[in-house]
Design a protein around this motif. Structure first.
Motif, PDB file in Angstrom:
ATOM      1  N   VAL A 115      17.041   8.431 -12.602  1.00  0.00           N
ATOM      2  CA  VAL A 115      15.776   8.619 -13.311  1.00  0.00           C
ATOM      3  C   VAL A 115      15.028   7.279 -13.317  1.00  0.00           C
ATOM      4  O   VAL A 115      13.804   7.227 -13.263  1.00  0.00           O
ATOM      5  N   ALA A 116      15.779   6.167 -13.332  1.00  0.00           N
ATOM      6  CA  ALA A 116      15.160   4.833 -13.377  1.00  0.00           C
ATOM      7  C   ALA A 116      14.317   4.555 -12.127  1.00  0.00           C
ATOM      8  O   ALA A 116      13.194   4.040 -12.229  1.00  0.00           O
ATOM      9  N   ILE A 117      14.830   4.897 -10.958  1.00  0.00           N
ATOM     10  CA  ILE A 117      14.058   4.674  -9.717  1.00  0.00           C
ATOM     11  C   ILE A 117      12.867   5.634  -9.674  1.00  0.00           C
ATOM     12  O   ILE A 117      11.755   5.247  -9.303  1.00  0.00           O
ATOM     13  N   ALA A 118      13.070   6.879 -10.090  1.00  0.00           N
ATOM     14  CA  ALA A 118      11.965   7.849 -10.135  1.00  0.00           C
ATOM     15  C   ALA A 118      10.852   7.340 -11.059  1.00  0.00           C
ATOM     16  O   ALA A 118       9.670   7.366 -10.697  1.00  0.00           O
ATOM     17  N   ASP A 119      11.231   6.831 -12.245  1.00  0.00           N
ATOM     18  CA  ASP A 119      10.240   6.310 -13.201  1.00  0.00           C
ATOM     19  C   ASP A 119       9.508   5.099 -12.635  1.00  0.00           C
ATOM     20  O   ASP A 119       8.307   4.933 -12.848  1.00  0.00           O
ATOM     21  N   ALA A 120      10.237   4.234 -11.918  1.00  0.00           N
ATOM     22  CA  ALA A 120       9.614   3.037 -11.329  1.00  0.00           C
ATOM     23  C   ALA A 120       8.552   3.442 -10.306  1.00  0.00           C
ATOM     24  O   ALA A 120       7.444   2.888 -10.296  1.00  0.00           O
ATOM     25  N   ILE A 121       8.868   4.418  -9.476  1.00  0.00           N
ATOM     26  CA  ILE A 121       7.900   4.880  -8.462  1.00  0.00           C
ATOM     27  C   ILE A 121       6.668   5.462  -9.154  1.00  0.00           C
ATOM     28  O   ILE A 121       5.528   5.156  -8.794  1.00  0.00           O
ATOM     29  N   ALA A 122       6.899   6.277 -10.178  1.00  0.00           N
ATOM     30  CA  ALA A 122       5.768   6.874 -10.900  1.00  0.00           C
ATOM     31  C   ALA A 122       4.921   5.793 -11.570  1.00  0.00           C
ATOM     32  O   ALA A 122       3.694   5.888 -11.602  1.00  0.00           O
ATOM     33  N   SER A 123       5.564   4.731 -12.078  1.00  0.00           N
ATOM     34  CA  SER A 123       4.833   3.708 -12.839  1.00  0.00           C
ATOM     35  C   SER A 123       3.926   2.861 -11.959  1.00  0.00           C
ATOM     36  O   SER A 123       2.882   2.416 -12.421  1.00  0.00           O
ATOM     37  N   VAL A 124       4.322   2.592 -10.696  1.00  0.00           N
ATOM     38  CA  VAL A 124       3.477   1.731  -9.855  1.00  0.00           C
ATOM     39  C   VAL A 124       2.362   2.511  -9.163  1.00  0.00           C
ATOM     40  O   VAL A 124       1.400   1.919  -8.676  1.00  0.00           O
ATOM     41  N   ASN A 125       2.540   3.824  -9.072  1.00  0.00           N
ATOM     42  CA  ASN A 125       1.517   4.675  -8.458  1.00  0.00           C
ATOM     43  C   ASN A 125       1.179   4.243  -7.015  1.00  0.00           C
ATOM     44  O   ASN A 125       0.021   4.193  -6.622  1.00  0.00           O
ATOM     45  N   ASP A 170       0.832  -1.216   0.000  1.00  0.00           N
ATOM     46  CA  ASP A 170       0.000   0.000   0.000  1.00  0.00           C
ATOM     47  C   ASP A 170       0.859   1.256   0.000  1.00  0.00           C
ATOM     48  O   ASP A 170       0.399   2.335  -0.382  1.00  0.00           O
ATOM     49  N   GLY A 171       2.081   1.130   0.513  1.00  0.00           N
ATOM     50  CA  GLY A 171       2.939   2.304   0.592  1.00  0.00           C
ATOM     51  C   GLY A 171       4.408   1.918   0.578  1.00  0.00           C
ATOM     52  O   GLY A 171       4.765   0.766   0.857  1.00  0.00           O
ATOM     53  N   ILE A 172       5.255   2.894   0.237  1.00  0.00           N
ATOM     54  CA  ILE A 172       6.709   2.670   0.203  1.00  0.00           C
ATOM     55  C   ILE A 172       7.408   3.804   0.954  1.00  0.00           C
ATOM     56  O   ILE A 172       7.062   4.979   0.790  1.00  0.00           O
ATOM     57  N   ILE A 173       8.378   3.413   1.783  1.00  0.00           N
ATOM     58  CA  ILE A 173       9.312   4.378   2.383  1.00  0.00           C
ATOM     59  C   ILE A 173      10.659   4.078   1.752  1.00  0.00           C
ATOM     60  O   ILE A 173      11.091   2.917   1.740  1.00  0.00           O
ATOM     61  N   ILE A 174      11.304   5.098   1.203  1.00  0.00           N
ATOM     62  CA  ILE A 174      12.582   4.830   0.523  1.00  0.00           C
ATOM     63  C   ILE A 174      13.658   5.841   0.904  1.00  0.00           C
ATOM     64  O   ILE A 174      13.408   7.059   0.896  1.00  0.00           O
ATOM     65  N   ASN A 175      14.821   5.313   1.291  1.00  0.00           N
ATOM     66  CA  ASN A 175      16.022   6.139   1.345  1.00  0.00           C
ATOM     67  C   ASN A 175      16.874   5.668   0.168  1.00  0.00           C
ATOM     68  O   ASN A 175      17.555   4.650   0.257  1.00  0.00           O
ATOM     69  N   PRO A 176      16.814   6.406  -0.943  1.00  0.00           N
ATOM     70  CA  PRO A 176      17.519   5.956  -2.149  1.00  0.00           C
ATOM     71  C   PRO A 176      19.028   6.191  -2.070  1.00  0.00           C
ATOM     72  O   PRO A 176      19.745   5.872  -3.028  1.00  0.00           O
ATOM     73  N   ALA A 177      19.488   6.800  -0.961  1.00  0.00           N
ATOM     74  CA  ALA A 177      20.914   7.112  -0.754  1.00  0.00           C
ATOM     75  C   ALA A 177      21.456   7.883  -1.976  1.00  0.00           C
ATOM     76  O   ALA A 177      20.769   8.784  -2.459  1.00  0.00           O
ATOM     77  N   ALA A 178      22.616   7.510  -2.498  1.00  0.00           N
ATOM     78  CA  ALA A 178      23.218   8.303  -3.590  1.00  0.00           C
ATOM     79  C   ALA A 178      22.350   8.302  -4.853  1.00  0.00           C
ATOM     80  O   ALA A 178      22.418   9.247  -5.656  1.00  0.00           O
ATOM     81  N   TYR A 179      21.515   7.262  -5.028  1.00  0.00           N
ATOM     82  CA  TYR A 179      20.641   7.222  -6.217  1.00  0.00           C
ATOM     83  C   TYR A 179      19.596   8.340  -6.213  1.00  0.00           C
ATOM     84  O   TYR A 179      19.021   8.644  -7.265  1.00  0.00           O
ATOM     85  N   THR A 180      19.369   8.939  -5.045  1.00  0.00           N
ATOM     86  CA  THR A 180      18.478  10.107  -4.961  1.00  0.00           C
ATOM     87  C   THR A 180      18.843  11.139  -6.021  1.00  0.00           C
ATOM     88  O   THR A 180      17.968  11.728  -6.672  1.00  0.00           O
ATOM     89  N   HIS A 181      20.162  11.349  -6.159  1.00  0.00           N
ATOM     90  CA  HIS A 181      20.675  12.467  -6.943  1.00  0.00           C
ATOM     91  C   HIS A 181      21.018  12.083  -8.387  1.00  0.00           C
ATOM     92  O   HIS A 181      21.500  12.908  -9.154  1.00  0.00           O
ATOM     93  N   THR A 182      20.799  10.799  -8.724  1.00  0.00           N
ATOM     94  CA  THR A 182      21.210  10.336 -10.064  1.00  0.00           C
ATOM     95  C   THR A 182      20.154   9.528 -10.815  1.00  0.00           C
ATOM     96  O   THR A 182      20.224   9.425 -12.038  1.00  0.00           O
TER      97      THR A 182
END
Ligand code: CA2
Length: 145
Positions: free
Chosen positions: A84-94, A70-82
């Motif tokens: 686009v793939a993780i950002a797109d994945a989050i957007a895709s699952v809604n 139902d929900g996700i908590i994420i500390n993407p660490a260094a990937y926060t700043h780089t």
């Protein structure tokens, strides 16, 4: 209510290296504390923890969360700043997602001020060390219940 907690690269080193920046607690300590806090909030909260040093594994985990969490908590660490793939994945699952950082990324180097992930999230918590994970869970819980 099922919540997936994702920690990105190098966070498995917490408590082992650089205690002056990130503290002397371990990822295991964060997990134990968050599980206890979840029980205090609501017994129906079910937490699953995942840590990876690999971007693609994090993308796979987010994709597989569809219809399971139902929900996700994420500390993407260094990937926060780089990433686009993780950002797109989050957007895709809604799935409602909260970004967490142990440190105040805005008081650190300029490159840490940008997050590709935050625009896809319900909100962001930064600078409150491991308490930030509890703050993220409270925010997510209030938004989902
Ligand atoms: O403050 C945070 O939580 C960060 O996500 C931590 C990342 C950093 O790249 C982000 O800008 C902010 C770094 C995680 C590295 O964790 C370590 C822990 C112990 C020893 C070495 C690294």
């Amino acid at each position: 209510m099922k919540i997936l907690v994702i920690n990105g690269p190098n966070l498995n080193m917490l408590g082992v290296r650089e205690p002056e920046i990130y503290g002397s607690f371990t990822l295991d300590d964060i997990e134990k504390e968050l599980k206890q806090y979840a029980r205090e909030l609501d017994f129906s909260i079910d937490l699953e923890f995942f840590q990876s040093n690999f971007e693609g594994e994090i993308v796979d985990k987010i994709q597989n969360a569809l219809d399971k969490f139902d929900g996700i908590i994420i500390n993407p660490a260094a990937y926060t700043h780089t990433s686009v793939a993780i950002a797109d994945a989050i957007a895709s699952v809604n799935i409602k997602t909260v970004e967490v950082h142990l440190s105040n990324v805005y008081s650190r180097e300029e490159f840490r001020h940008n997050s590709y992930i935050a625009p896809k999230c319900l909100g962001q918590v930064a600078g409150f060390s491991k308490t930030g994970y509890k703050m993220a869970l409270l925010g997510l819980y209030e938004a989902l219940k």
